[in-house]
Design an enzyme around this catalytic site. Structure first.
Site, PDB file in Angstrom:
ATOM      1  N   CYS A  86       0.843  -1.204   0.000  1.00 38.08           N
ATOM      2  CA  CYS A  86       0.000   0.000   0.000  1.00 38.08           C
ATOM      3  C   CYS A  86       0.873   1.247   0.000  1.00 38.08           C
ATOM      4  CB  CYS A  86      -0.902   0.025   1.230  1.00 38.08           C
ATOM      5  SG  CYS A  86      -2.019  -1.385   1.379  1.00 38.08           S
ATOM      6  N   ASP A 499      35.943  19.309  16.996  1.00 39.49           N
ATOM      7  CA  ASP A 499      36.376  20.674  17.284  1.00 39.49           C
ATOM      8  C   ASP A 499      36.809  20.715  18.749  1.00 39.49           C
ATOM      9  OD1 ASP A 499      36.542  23.568  16.987  1.00 39.49           O
ATOM     10  OD2 ASP A 499      34.783  23.612  18.275  1.00 39.49           O
ATOM     11  N   ASP A 697      30.467  23.056  17.683  1.00 37.10           N
ATOM     12  CA  ASP A 697      29.453  23.803  18.422  1.00 37.10           C
ATOM     13  C   ASP A 697      29.284  25.250  17.983  1.00 37.10           C
ATOM     14  OD1 ASP A 697      31.889  24.759  19.457  1.00 37.10           O
ATOM     15  OD2 ASP A 697      30.889  25.378  21.302  1.00 37.10           O
TER      16      ASP A 697
END
Length: 811
Positions: A86, A499, A697
């Site tokens: 379906c 980082d 960040d």
């Protein structure tokens, strides 16, 4: 060519200028202007030199999101689907429609994610296409979803009860005589064969009505040449019922032997067992979306606002930005805001996974869904209900669960061809057995068994259920995974780029060393902090914060002077105090030979040395550094244990970088990396056929996060970094990066298990149903057993996915 693009992730004028610069760098751009207020980019360009995709990619590399103004994305709730075929049908019919750019159906969630061009197709047209394909679109998605699920379960249970009530006596009548059970003479198969047959027909009719949906949808899809699971059930049980009607006719004209060849009980039992399987499957599937429900339930329905010095209770939806909200002990915070009065601790574990309650006082941010523990607070609303961090988390998890992972494509391809192939196998095997045995009943049994046992449901559920549970579990742990693709890719990465500042380290300078000469340490810090309190330099702020945390006295300062790039000067208690670097000391002709060796030692450890002079004599050195986060070393160890290469990126000098790299034991480090060059480092590894996970960040990390195969943002970072990332760590803890990789591995392993058993079940089940065992003297497969096995396969796949709820990360 002129076009307008919608831009996401911008927060200020600097963002809009960054977008303009990124686009203007492209060859062929004549004009690029950003309207920050409406988050729109207007572009004039030469379409022979630059494409819409080039513009979008340029914006994304700058750390923002972009899409054509006339491109919309919506999620629709679909009803009427019963199997993976379906879902594939809906995708196929929409894919053929002009203006539909992408259509993905999540069968487990019953949701359609569709991306379309509003200039070519409207939402009403999309809904019409879906309805013509034989399915319905649930309007008011958010309002009806929960009620629909409950109502659907109640309806399923009602139909199951009806089917069971009539099927049990039907089984007793049809098969009781084989077990020597007492049967009333009026319906005994020997004494009154016609009554025996008619009673079975009468008992079958309510069961067929209870399972009427199989016939309505099944035959409709068959007519449209898009057969699905319902078509298999409808054809198989209809064949049994039609043969039963033929048998009744034969009994009525005197051929009583046909009383032994009734298959009404098989048809009714098949319907009942499949209804049971569907009900159990639906209940199990509901459990896979518990994470979303828990998040939605975190937000209270009512909020208390202060207006004209009066407390007024209103629905949370009506709370506006700038309203003042009162929250008492034990109450949940309804929306995001900033505390303006009061003091308390707040449990934010439901949002971040952080178990320790957080202190909230004037100026602190509070978030919707968190629990106020022991004090009262008043806060000013900064975000409405739809824009809170909680709402963003819910949207992210819903999007992750709605979008398909690449591994799902295999199941989609198979299920698209599966049902027509099964119908062909059932017809061919039935005809072949009839030719061999001349036994119509036996060949009918083969026909029904193949149709009933071969259900693509398990294939359709294998991937989405595992992704739903996996991404939900991630949300519980404070790890937001934005897509199934990111969840799948996480465990495949070869290199993890970290980082340094704000990711491995705290991201703010902290006092790490104190060396005093002929003075008490506390007195040294007291003098230094008294001066630095008046400074705006981050290093000076670190000294002042250290003194404040330790409860060290702060003195008044007179004749304060700030010497840019050198340090500060002032008089404390009539003593001349200097705090700064070696340049400051040399400027004031102060001898530093006694501390030069110590300064050199701490500099090698990546510390910045601040010299303190009192009355023209060096009295001490304070070392300041960006401290490594508590869990960084353990997180890096866990990632390395997963056979991933860990590389640290930093703009710091070589000595500072080496000090941190040695402390946390990364495999490699790259120092003095300019912000704009971080994405180039990602590209360099990718050019070596390495899959890269980038964790960062800041704004300067956004291009690298967008470039990486998987971008992971620290939750305490900037909105731009979070917007650019595929995964967000809400607790800002690097350990969660390791946990997310492990969760990805477990989830994909679970998906592979589901797919294996779904394929294995059909590979074994279909040949058995087609009578292969009979060729070797074995038994034929009873259609009722086939129905039970088919139902069990779907339920078992969902239950296997639910095992992910027990995921516990290694500490």
């Amino acid at each position: 060519m002129k076009n307008k693009f919608k831009i996401t992730g911008m927060t200020c004028a600097a963002c809009s200028r960054a977008v303009e610069r990124a686009v203007k760098k492209l060859d062929g751009i004549d004009k690029a202007e950003v309207n920050l207020a409406i988050e729109e980019l207007y572009v004039e360009y030469d379409e022979k030199k630059v494409s819409e995709d080039d513009i979008i990619r340029a914006v994304e590399k700058a750390g923002y999101g972009a899409y054509l103004k006339n491109i919309k994305e919506v999620t629709l709730k679909i009803s009427g689907m019963t199997c993976a075929t379906c879902a594939k049908t809906i995708e196929r019919v929409l894919g053929r429609s002009d203006g539909i750019l992408n259509a993905e159906v999540n069968f487990a969630l019953e949701k359609l994610y569709v991306k379309y061009d509003t200039s070519k197709v409207r939402l009403s047209m999309i809904k019409s296409i879906i309805k013509k394909a034989g399915y319905d679109v649930v309007e008011d998605l958010k309002e009806k979803e929960k009620g629909d699920t409950k109502g659907k379960n109640n309806k399923s249970l009602f139909n199951l009860k009806i089917a069971a009530i009539f099927t049990l006596p039907l089984l007793y009548i049809a098969m009781g005589h084989m077990l020597n059970f007492p049967i009333p003479e009026i319906i005994h198969h020997h004494k009154n064969p016609l009554n025996f047959a008619l009673v079975q027909l009468i008992l079958t009719i309510p069961t067929v009505y209870a399972g009427r949906r199989f016939y309505i949808v099944g035959f409709r899809n068959l007519i449209k040449l898009s057969p699905n699971m319902d078509s298999l059930i409808a054809i198989g049980t209809s064949a049994a019922i039609i043969y039963g009607l033929f048998a009744i006719y034969q009994i009525a004209i005197g051929n009583t032997e046909y009383a032994k060849e009734l298959y009404f009980e098989s048809a009714a039992t098949i319907i009942t067992l499949i209804l049971l399987g569907k009900y159990l499957e639906a209940r199990a599937k509901n459990r896979t979306s518990e994470a979303i429900e828990k998040l939605i339930n975190l937000s209270p329905k009512m909020a208390t606002i202060i207006k004209d010095n009066m407390e007024i209770e209103i629905p949370t939806e009506e709370v506006e930005v700038e309203d003042v909200v009162l929250v008492r002990p034990g109450e949940r915070i309804p929306v995001d805001g900033v505390v303006i009065e009061g003091k308390t601790t707040v449990d934010e574990s439901m949002l971040t996974g952080e178990s320790i309650p957080q202190l909230k006082e004037e100026g602190s941010n509070v978030f919707a869904g968190s629990i106020n523990k022991n004090g009262w607070i008043k806060f000013r609303v900064t975000k409405g209900k739809e824009d809170t961090v909680l709402s963003q988390i819910i949207r992210l998890v819903e999007e992750a669960q709605s979008k398909k992972a690449p591994i799902a494509r295999l199941a989609d391809i198979v299920s698209g061809y599966f049902v027509p192939v099964v119908i062909l196998i059932s017809i061919v095997s039935s005809i072949a057995w009839y030719i061999v045995t001349k036994d119509g009943v036996f060949s009918l049994t083969i026909f029904i068994s193949v149709l009933v046992i071969a259900c693509p449901c398990a294939l359709g559920l294998a991937t989405p259920t595992a992704i739903m549970v996996g991404s939900g579990k991630g949300a519980e742990l404070g790890v937001l995974i934005k897509s199934g693709e990111a969840l799948e890719m996480l465990h495949k990465v070869d290199v993890v780029l970290l980082d340094k500042t704000g990711t491995i380290t705290e991201g703010r300078p902290t006092v790490t060393d104190i060396k005093a000469y002929n003075i008490e340490e506390e007195k040294l810090v007291s003098y230094a902090a008294s001066l630095e309190r008046l400074s705006e330099h981050p290093l000076g702020e670190a000294v002042y914060e250290f003194a404040k945390d330790k409860g060290i006295d702060i003195y008044d300062v007179v004749d304060f002077k700030s010497i840019t790039g050198h340090g500060v000067y002032g008089k404390i208690q009539e003593r001349e105090v200097l705090v700064g670097n070696t340049k400051l000391m040399k400027e004031y002709n102060i001898d530093i030979s006694g501390v030069e060796r110590y300064i050199e030692e701490i500099s090698k450890l990546g510390r910045t040395a601040i010299i303190v002079s009192i009355d023209r004599e060096v009295k001490g050195v304070i070392g300041i550094a960006d401290r490594v986060k508590e869990n960084s070393r353990r997180a890096i160890e866990l990632i390395k244990n997963m056979k991933k290469k860990v590389v640290m990126l930093t703009g710091d000098n070589y000595l500072t970088a080496k000090s941190i790299a040695d402390e946390v034991m990364v495999d490699e480090f790259i120092a003095e990396v300019l912000p704009q060059n971080k994405a180039d480092v990602v590209k360099e590894y990718q050019s070596k056929n390495k899959r890269v996970l980038m964790v960062g960040d800041g704004i300067n990390d956004a291009p690298a996060l967008a470039q990486a195969d998987v971008g992971m943002a620290i939750g305490s970072g900037t909105d731009i970094a979070i917007e650019s990332a595929d995964v967000v760590l809400m607790k800002s803890d690097l350990l969660d990066a390791a946990y997310s990789i492990e969760l990805s591995r477990k989830t994909i392993k679970n998906i592979k298990e589901n797919l294996f058993w779904a394929f294995f079940y059909n590979v074994i089940g279909i040949p058995v149903a087609a009578g292969v065992l009979v060729l070797f003297g074995g038994p034929r497969l009873n259609p009722m057993i086939a129905a039970l096995a088919m139902s069990f396969s779907s339920v078992s796949v969902v239950l296997n996915a639910l095992r992910l709820k027990g995921f516990r990360p290694k500490k």
